[in-house]
Design a protein around this motif. Sequence first.
Motif, PDB file in Angstrom:
ATOM      1  N   MET A   1       0.838  -1.199   0.000  1.00  0.00           N
ATOM      2  CA  MET A   1       0.000   0.000   0.000  1.00  0.00           C
ATOM      3  C   MET A   1       0.876   1.253   0.000  1.00  0.00           C
ATOM      4  SD  MET A   1      -2.885  -1.196   2.777  1.00  0.00           S
ATOM      5  CE  MET A   1      -3.764   0.359   2.646  1.00  0.00           C
ATOM      6  N   GLU A   2       0.591   2.146  -0.943  1.00  0.00           N
ATOM      7  CA  GLU A   2       1.415   3.340  -1.071  1.00  0.00           C
ATOM      8  C   GLU A   2       0.965   4.423  -0.105  1.00  0.00           C
ATOM      9  OE1 GLU A   2       0.455   1.813  -5.293  1.00  0.00           O
ATOM     10  OE2 GLU A   2      -0.651   2.302  -3.467  1.00  0.00           O
ATOM     11  N   GLY A   3       1.947   5.153   0.451  1.00  0.00           N
ATOM     12  CA  GLY A   3       1.643   6.341   1.207  1.00  0.00           C
ATOM     13  C   GLY A   3       1.684   7.549   0.305  1.00  0.00           C
ATOM     14  N   SER A   4       1.328   8.710   0.842  1.00  0.00           N
ATOM     15  CA  SER A   4       1.317   9.922   0.025  1.00  0.00           C
ATOM     16  C   SER A   4       2.705  10.273  -0.481  1.00  0.00           C
ATOM     17  CB  SER A   4       0.742  11.080   0.844  1.00  0.00           C
ATOM     18  OG  SER A   4       1.524  11.294   2.021  1.00  0.00           O
ATOM     19  N   GLU A   5       3.748  10.026   0.343  1.00  0.00           N
ATOM     20  CA  GLU A   5       5.103  10.341  -0.084  1.00  0.00           C
ATOM     21  C   GLU A   5       5.528   9.466  -1.258  1.00  0.00           C
ATOM     22  OE1 GLU A   5       7.794  10.141   3.150  1.00  0.00           O
ATOM     23  OE2 GLU A   5       6.903  11.814   4.248  1.00  0.00           O
ATOM     24  N   GLU A   6       5.164   8.190  -1.219  1.00  0.00           N
ATOM     25  CA  GLU A   6       5.526   7.291  -2.318  1.00  0.00           C
ATOM     26  C   GLU A   6       4.784   7.665  -3.600  1.00  0.00           C
ATOM     27  OE1 GLU A   6       5.517   2.520  -3.461  1.00  0.00           O
ATOM     28  OE2 GLU A   6       5.077   3.170  -1.421  1.00  0.00           O
ATOM     29  N   LEU A   7       3.511   8.066  -3.465  1.00  0.00           N
ATOM     30  CA  LEU A   7       2.755   8.487  -4.640  1.00  0.00           C
ATOM     31  C   LEU A   7       3.387   9.726  -5.269  1.00  0.00           C
ATOM     32  CD1 LEU A   7      -1.024   8.031  -3.713  1.00  0.00           C
ATOM     33  CD2 LEU A   7       0.211   6.926  -5.578  1.00  0.00           C
ATOM     34  N   GLU A   8       3.767  10.691  -4.449  1.00  0.00           N
ATOM     35  CA  GLU A   8       4.372  11.908  -4.980  1.00  0.00           C
ATOM     36  C   GLU A   8       5.743  11.612  -5.580  1.00  0.00           C
ATOM     37  OE1 GLU A   8       4.357  15.167  -2.306  1.00  0.00           O
ATOM     38  OE2 GLU A   8       2.202  15.070  -1.915  1.00  0.00           O
ATOM     39  N   SER A   9       6.462  10.633  -5.022  1.00  0.00           N
ATOM     40  CA  SER A   9       7.743  10.241  -5.601  1.00  0.00           C
ATOM     41  C   SER A   9       7.537   9.601  -6.975  1.00  0.00           C
ATOM     42  CB  SER A   9       8.456   9.271  -4.655  1.00  0.00           C
ATOM     43  OG  SER A   9       9.684   8.844  -5.214  1.00  0.00           O
ATOM     44  N   ARG A  10       6.510   8.768  -7.103  1.00  0.00           N
ATOM     45  CA  ARG A  10       6.187   8.169  -8.403  1.00  0.00           C
ATOM     46  C   ARG A  10       5.695   9.223  -9.384  1.00  0.00           C
ATOM     47  NH1 ARG A  10       1.852   3.812  -7.330  1.00  0.00           N
ATOM     48  NH2 ARG A  10       1.705   4.052  -9.597  1.00  0.00           N
ATOM     49  N   LEU A  11       4.986  10.224  -8.870  1.00  0.00           N
ATOM     50  CA  LEU A  11       4.476  11.290  -9.736  1.00  0.00           C
ATOM     51  C   LEU A  11       5.618  12.057 -10.388  1.00  0.00           C
ATOM     52  CD1 LEU A  11       1.966  12.971 -10.692  1.00  0.00           C
ATOM     53  CD2 LEU A  11       2.381  14.447  -8.718  1.00  0.00           C
ATOM     54  N   LEU A  12       6.737  12.192  -9.686  1.00  0.00           N
ATOM     55  CA  LEU A  12       7.856  12.966 -10.208  1.00  0.00           C
ATOM     56  C   LEU A  12       8.327  12.435 -11.552  1.00  0.00           C
ATOM     57  CD1 LEU A  12      10.063  15.133  -9.890  1.00  0.00           C
ATOM     58  CD2 LEU A  12      11.427  13.422  -8.659  1.00  0.00           C
ATOM     59  N   THR A  13       8.386  11.118 -11.703  1.00  0.00           N
ATOM     60  CA  THR A  13       8.895  10.523 -12.944  1.00  0.00           C
ATOM     61  C   THR A  13       7.824  10.351 -14.009  1.00  0.00           C
ATOM     62  OG1 THR A  13       8.583   8.305 -12.019  1.00  0.00           O
ATOM     63  CG2 THR A  13      10.746   9.313 -11.736  1.00  0.00           C
ATOM     64  N   GLN A  14       6.593  10.766 -13.728  1.00  0.00           N
ATOM     65  CA  GLN A  14       5.547  10.745 -14.739  1.00  0.00           C
ATOM     66  C   GLN A  14       5.705  11.977 -15.636  1.00  0.00           C
ATOM     67  OE1 GLN A  14       3.191   8.275 -15.194  1.00  0.00           O
ATOM     68  NE2 GLN A  14       4.342   7.207 -13.606  1.00  0.00           N
ATOM     69  N   PRO A  15       5.710  11.810 -16.955  1.00  0.00           N
ATOM     70  CA  PRO A  15       5.889  12.979 -17.831  1.00  0.00           C
ATOM     71  C   PRO A  15       4.643  13.848 -17.888  1.00  0.00           C
ATOM     72  CG  PRO A  15       5.458  11.023 -19.137  1.00  0.00           C
ATOM     73  CD  PRO A  15       5.573  10.555 -17.715  1.00  0.00           C
ATOM     74  N   TRP A  16       4.842  15.116 -18.171  1.00  0.00           N
ATOM     75  CA  TRP A  16       3.725  16.025 -18.408  1.00  0.00           C
ATOM     76  C   TRP A  16       3.119  15.709 -19.767  1.00  0.00           C
ATOM     77  CZ3 TRP A  16       1.809  19.518 -14.929  1.00  0.00           C
ATOM     78  CH2 TRP A  16       2.607  19.842 -13.829  1.00  0.00           C
ATOM     79  N   ALA A  17       1.799  15.860 -19.850  1.00  0.00           N
ATOM     80  CA  ALA A  17       1.090  15.634 -21.115  1.00  0.00           C
ATOM     81  C   ALA A  17       0.258  16.859 -21.446  1.00  0.00           C
ATOM     82  CB  ALA A  17       0.191  14.404 -21.019  1.00  0.00           C
ATOM     83  N   SER A  18       0.153  17.167 -22.721  1.00  0.00           N
ATOM     84  CA  SER A  18      -0.674  18.289 -23.172  1.00  0.00           C
ATOM     85  C   SER A  18      -2.116  17.822 -23.316  1.00  0.00           C
ATOM     86  CB  SER A  18      -0.161  18.820 -24.514  1.00  0.00           C
ATOM     87  OG  SER A  18       1.166  19.295 -24.388  1.00  0.00           O
ATOM     88  N   VAL A  19      -3.037  18.528 -22.672  1.00  0.00           N
ATOM     89  CA  VAL A  19      -4.462  18.188 -22.728  1.00  0.00           C
ATOM     90  C   VAL A  19      -5.251  19.461 -23.025  1.00  0.00           C
ATOM     91  CG1 VAL A  19      -4.254  16.237 -21.152  1.00  0.00           C
ATOM     92  CG2 VAL A  19      -4.735  18.501 -20.230  1.00  0.00           C
TER      93      VAL A  19
END
Length: 298
Positions: A1-19
């Motif tokens: 189970m992910e905590g908020s810190e782990e989610l934000e760490s994973r978010l860092l390596t997610q690329p930005w997308a144009s929408v």
Amino acid sequence: MEGSEELESRLLTQPWASVCFGESALIAKACFGDTGYVLLLSDLSSVWYESADAEAVGQRSKELNKRLTAHVSSFLHRLANLMSPLLAGQPDSATSFSCQRTAGGLSLRVKSELSGLPFYWDFHCCPAPVEMVCRHLVRPLIRMSLALQYQVQELSFLLRQKDAEIEDYRESGAALSRDRLRTEPFQEKAFLQTFMAGSLPQICGAGDGQAFASALQELYTAVTLQEAKQARKRHCSEDAEGPAPAAETSGHPDPPPQSPEDETASASEGATLPSSPVQKPRLPVAKAKPKKAKGLFG
């Protein structure tokens, strides 16, 4: 189970997308887990985010979808499946998105279906803190610009080497079989002037919705992966050092006590993520003379 810190760490390596939502062009990134999600949106003037845990997701699902009964992880899985096509540039026609700016931030509304019943979700985004903006936009973009600059330098060096190789072939008597393949020696200064005058205005006029093309998404991911790797190394180094052990015998005197100023400096160093130094690549001084290849141009 992910905590908020782990989610934000994973978010860092997610690329930005144009929408695009109607006439609103945004860039976005999101990370979903079994116990929550984090969403980031920006119009390149402001940045908004929402971080929701399992309790918040469960409460909102009851308010918006009274006819649906499911575990929190099922709602999160559904949200991830709805957002993924949008961020990949292939939105599902059965799902609609709309955004509305409010006094305190931005609201993103999703309309879809789940198990044959209407499914609604509202992302309530508030202004992102400065540290988050720097971590996900400012620092990666600066490092991307440095990486692209060094890439141009390397390519310019390779072009000059190719020009020297071609000139050596010409001096040895080789000739082109097709005159249309003839090129002029590469002039970096002239190339940059032409680029600034011709290509740059066209690029800057493309609009905010084209901020992150696929190639830049790959570069962004590579840069942020390096930052995450360096952060893990720093944390492991700090954990390995640990607190200094107290002296147990008179033969090993206690170290001098740390002053309050030293303690403050140490705490500041531990809380700050220093940027990794980037060194300018050296170009070799002497160039090896290429071997002659007769008949290459014949």
